[in-house]
Design an enzyme around this catalytic site. Structure first.
Site, short mmCIF file in Angstrom:
data_model
loop_
_atom_site.label_atom_id
_atom_site.label_comp_id
_atom_site.label_asym_id
_atom_site.label_seq_id
_atom_site.Cartn_x
_atom_site.Cartn_y
_atom_site.Cartn_z
N GLY A 86 0.81 -1.21 0.00
CA GLY A 86 0.00 0.00 0.00
C GLY A 86 0.84 1.26 0.00
O GLY A 86 2.00 1.26 0.42
N CYS A 87 0.24 2.33 -0.49
CA CYS A 87 0.86 3.66 -0.44
C CYS A 87 -0.23 4.62 0.02
O CYS A 87 -1.10 4.22 0.79
CB CYS A 87 1.42 4.05 -1.82
SG CYS A 87 0.18 4.15 -3.12
N ARG A 88 -0.22 5.84 -0.40
CA ARG A 88 -1.24 6.80 0.03
C ARG A 88 -2.56 6.57 -0.72
O ARG A 88 -3.61 6.46 -0.11
CB ARG A 88 -0.75 8.22 -0.17
CG ARG A 88 -1.76 9.27 0.27
CD ARG A 88 -1.19 10.68 0.10
NE ARG A 88 -2.17 11.67 0.50
CZ ARG A 88 -3.07 12.19 -0.31
NH1 ARG A 88 -3.12 11.82 -1.58
NH2 ARG A 88 -3.93 13.09 0.13
#
Length: 139
Positions: free
Chosen positions: A100-102
């Protein structure tokens, strides 16, 4: 879901086309609801690919952080040249990992790189950490 920690947390590689198409075919994505269920099962781990300062503002409990980009400016993004090696130092190729990232863009690139490098059970989190925050707020 592995609980969320901290606040909201604001804040590709080229190559031969057929290999990229194959990677995208093999790469799997999950939405926030499925990610929460997989993390709660205890069989999946969370890899956060945001930069350190964003990770420090808030992240999934138990997440490990390996930034995909070292810096991002309006003019350029500096990709972490050791990203795959750093992930390989933390995880085995057959570990079940949600990336995941933002917002889901960077994690899709990171997941594609990891699948191309031989990781077998990677899942990209659609919508990123923000989608997990929205899902947590709706419960």
């Amino acid at each position: 879901m592995g609980s969320l920690r901290g606040g909201g947390g604001d804040g590709g590689g080229g190559g031969d086309c057929s290999k990229q198409e194959e990677t995208e075919r093999v790469m799997r994505s999950v939405d926030a609801e499925e990610a929460c269920a997989l993390l709660s099962s205890g069989r999946h781990q969370y890899l956060d690919v945001r930069m350190w300062e964003d990770f420090d503002k808030g992240h999934v409990a138990g997440a490990r952080n390996v930034p995909y980009y070292l810096s991002v400016t309006p003019r350029a993004k500096e990709k972490n040249p050791h990203f795959v090696q750093q992930v390989a130092a933390l995880y085995h190729a057959h570990d079940h990992i949600i990336v995941g990232c933002r917002s889901g863009v960077r994690s899709k690139l990171a997941t594609a790189d990891l699948v191309a490098a031989g990781f077998k059970n990677m899942r990209n989190l659609e919508g990123g950490y923000l989608s997990l925050l929205r899902a947590a707020n709706q419960q």
